[in-house]
Design a protein around this motif. Structure first.
Motif, PDB file in Angstrom:
ATOM      1  N   PRO A  33       0.799  -1.228   0.000  1.00  0.00           N
ATOM      2  CA  PRO A  33       0.000   0.000   0.000  1.00  0.00           C
ATOM      3  C   PRO A  33       0.832   1.279   0.000  1.00  0.00           C
ATOM      4  CG  PRO A  33      -0.150  -1.084   2.127  1.00  0.00           C
ATOM      5  CD  PRO A  33       0.604  -2.007   1.220  1.00  0.00           C
ATOM      6  N   LYS A  34       2.082   1.210   0.425  1.00  0.00           N
ATOM      7  CA  LYS A  34       2.921   2.415   0.415  1.00  0.00           C
ATOM      8  C   LYS A  34       3.136   2.927  -1.001  1.00  0.00           C
ATOM      9  CE  LYS A  34       5.420   1.577   4.678  1.00  0.00           C
ATOM     10  NZ  LYS A  34       6.722   1.311   5.288  1.00  0.00           N
ATOM     11  N   SER A  35       3.335   2.018  -1.945  1.00  0.00           N
ATOM     12  CA  SER A  35       3.535   2.456  -3.327  1.00  0.00           C
ATOM     13  C   SER A  35       2.227   2.927  -3.959  1.00  0.00           C
ATOM     14  CB  SER A  35       4.144   1.333  -4.162  1.00  0.00           C
ATOM     15  OG  SER A  35       3.236   0.266  -4.283  1.00  0.00           O
ATOM     16  N   LEU A  36       1.101   2.372  -3.522  1.00  0.00           N
ATOM     17  CA  LEU A  36      -0.189   2.768  -4.086  1.00  0.00           C
ATOM     18  C   LEU A  36      -0.687   4.095  -3.521  1.00  0.00           C
ATOM     19  CD1 LEU A  36      -2.063  -0.648  -4.098  1.00  0.00           C
ATOM     20  CD2 LEU A  36      -0.977   0.501  -6.019  1.00  0.00           C
ATOM     21  N   LYS A  37      -0.200   4.483  -2.345  1.00  0.00           N
ATOM     22  CA  LYS A  37      -0.668   5.725  -1.723  1.00  0.00           C
ATOM     23  C   LYS A  37      -0.313   6.961  -2.534  1.00  0.00           C
ATOM     24  CE  LYS A  37      -1.263   4.559   3.081  1.00  0.00           C
ATOM     25  NZ  LYS A  37      -0.954   4.886   4.456  1.00  0.00           N
ATOM     26  N   THR A  41      -5.606  10.404  -3.528  1.00  0.00           N
ATOM     27  CA  THR A  41      -5.591  11.694  -2.849  1.00  0.00           C
ATOM     28  C   THR A  41      -5.763  11.478  -1.353  1.00  0.00           C
ATOM     29  OG1 THR A  41      -7.975  11.991  -3.032  1.00  0.00           O
ATOM     30  CG2 THR A  41      -6.635  12.820  -4.852  1.00  0.00           C
ATOM     31  N   GLU A  42      -5.654  12.552  -0.601  1.00  0.00           N
ATOM     32  CA  GLU A  42      -5.843  12.443   0.847  1.00  0.00           C
ATOM     33  C   GLU A  42      -7.288  12.117   1.197  1.00  0.00           C
ATOM     34  OE1 GLU A  42      -6.094  17.264   1.279  1.00  0.00           O
ATOM     35  OE2 GLU A  42      -4.201  16.199   1.389  1.00  0.00           O
ATOM     36  N   ARG A  43      -8.196  12.340   0.263  1.00  0.00           N
ATOM     37  CA  ARG A  43      -9.598  11.979   0.459  1.00  0.00           C
ATOM     38  C   ARG A  43      -9.896  10.550   0.036  1.00  0.00           C
ATOM     39  NH1 ARG A  43     -12.703  14.955   3.574  1.00  0.00           N
ATOM     40  NH2 ARG A  43     -13.618  16.715   2.530  1.00  0.00           N
ATOM     41  N   GLY A  44      -8.921   9.883  -0.574  1.00  0.00           N
ATOM     42  CA  GLY A  44      -9.093   8.491  -0.958  1.00  0.00           C
ATOM     43  C   GLY A  44      -9.460   8.276  -2.410  1.00  0.00           C
ATOM     44  N   LYS A  45      -9.500   9.335  -3.210  1.00  0.00           N
ATOM     45  CA  LYS A  45      -9.845   9.192  -4.625  1.00  0.00           C
ATOM     46  C   LYS A  45      -8.617   8.788  -5.428  1.00  0.00           C
ATOM     47  CE  LYS A  45     -13.470  12.679  -4.804  1.00  0.00           C
ATOM     48  NZ  LYS A  45     -13.892  13.902  -5.510  1.00  0.00           N
ATOM     49  N   ILE A  46      -8.836   8.021  -6.475  1.00  0.00           N
ATOM     50  CA  ILE A  46      -7.745   7.605  -7.350  1.00  0.00           C
ATOM     51  C   ILE A  46      -7.387   8.774  -8.265  1.00  0.00           C
ATOM     52  CG2 ILE A  46      -7.042   5.988  -9.141  1.00  0.00           C
ATOM     53  CD1 ILE A  46      -9.053   3.998  -7.927  1.00  0.00           C
ATOM     54  N   ILE A  66      -5.538  -0.875  -6.393  1.00  0.00           N
ATOM     55  CA  ILE A  66      -6.069  -0.012  -5.326  1.00  0.00           C
ATOM     56  C   ILE A  66      -7.406  -0.555  -4.846  1.00  0.00           C
ATOM     57  CG2 ILE A  66      -7.079   2.265  -4.873  1.00  0.00           C
ATOM     58  CD1 ILE A  66      -4.807   3.474  -6.511  1.00  0.00           C
ATOM     59  N   LYS A  67      -8.249  -0.978  -5.778  1.00  0.00           N
ATOM     60  CA  LYS A  67      -9.552  -1.527  -5.392  1.00  0.00           C
ATOM     61  C   LYS A  67      -9.402  -2.831  -4.626  1.00  0.00           C
ATOM     62  CE  LYS A  67     -12.157   0.802  -8.977  1.00  0.00           C
ATOM     63  NZ  LYS A  67     -12.980   0.679 -10.198  1.00  0.00           N
ATOM     64  N   ARG A  68      -8.434  -3.651  -4.998  1.00  0.00           N
ATOM     65  CA  ARG A  68      -8.168  -4.880  -4.245  1.00  0.00           C
ATOM     66  C   ARG A  68      -7.682  -4.558  -2.835  1.00  0.00           C
ATOM     67  NH1 ARG A  68      -4.919  -8.606  -8.645  1.00  0.00           N
ATOM     68  NH2 ARG A  68      -6.745  -9.193  -9.859  1.00  0.00           N
ATOM     69  N   ALA A  69      -6.788  -3.584  -2.730  1.00  0.00           N
ATOM     70  CA  ALA A  69      -6.260  -3.203  -1.417  1.00  0.00           C
ATOM     71  C   ALA A  69      -7.355  -2.609  -0.539  1.00  0.00           C
ATOM     72  CB  ALA A  69      -5.113  -2.214  -1.579  1.00  0.00           C
ATOM     73  N   ILE A  72      -9.571  -5.490   1.056  1.00  0.00           N
ATOM     74  CA  ILE A  72      -9.031  -6.187   2.229  1.00  0.00           C
ATOM     75  C   ILE A  72      -8.493  -5.209   3.276  1.00  0.00           C
ATOM     76  CG2 ILE A  72      -8.548  -8.298   0.967  1.00  0.00           C
ATOM     77  CD1 ILE A  72      -5.621  -7.474   0.887  1.00  0.00           C
ATOM     78  N   ALA A  73      -8.914  -3.955   3.183  1.00  0.00           N
ATOM     79  CA  ALA A  73      -8.667  -2.914   4.195  1.00  0.00           C
ATOM     80  C   ALA A  73      -7.197  -2.532   4.350  1.00  0.00           C
ATOM     81  CB  ALA A  73      -9.257  -3.319   5.537  1.00  0.00           C
ATOM     82  N   LEU A  74      -6.430  -2.601   3.278  1.00  0.00           N
ATOM     83  CA  LEU A  74      -5.065  -2.082   3.322  1.00  0.00           C
ATOM     84  C   LEU A  74      -5.036  -0.595   2.989  1.00  0.00           C
ATOM     85  CD1 LEU A  74      -3.070  -4.957   1.603  1.00  0.00           C
ATOM     86  CD2 LEU A  74      -3.227  -4.439   4.038  1.00  0.00           C
ATOM     87  N   LEU A  75      -6.027  -0.146   2.222  1.00  0.00           N
ATOM     88  CA  LEU A  75      -6.184   1.270   1.887  1.00  0.00           C
ATOM     89  C   LEU A  75      -7.601   1.699   2.248  1.00  0.00           C
ATOM     90  CD1 LEU A  75      -4.532   1.546  -1.648  1.00  0.00           C
ATOM     91  CD2 LEU A  75      -3.655   2.451   0.487  1.00  0.00           C
TER      92      LEU A  75
END
Length: 83
Positions: A33-37, A41-46, A66-69, A72-75
């Motif tokens: 998730p660090k690379s996907l962050k 955005t800070e609001r969670g939008k791609i 991102i949707k997979r993460a 399973i609650a990684l993002l």
């Protein structure tokens, strides 16, 4: 003295490039998730590809991971609201 005929300065933007095409060793993986962050955005939008600079192929892969993460609650689905 005007730099251009209309009196406006010319602004040169750096050309955006797909960092995954440039370096094929970078993985796109939901377990990291660090690379996907950097693609949300800070609001969670791609972030769209016109802003992130990724190619269409890798933008689809980023979105899928991102949707997979999120599943399973990684993002987070949404960012924290400002109170």
């Amino acid at each position: 003295m005007n730099p251009s005929p209309r009196g406006k300065k010319r602004v040169f933007h750096r050309r955006k490039y797909c960092r995954f095409c440039a370096d094929s060793s970078l993985p796109i993986d939901y377990k990291n998730p660090k690379s996907l962050k950097s693609f949300i955005t800070e609001r969670g939008k791609i972030i769209p590809r016109r802003i992130s600079g990724t190619c269409a192929k890798h933008q689809r892969a980023i979105t899928r991971e991102i949707k997979r993460a999120r599943t399973i609650a990684l993002l987070p689905y949404v960012g924290k609201p400002d109170n």
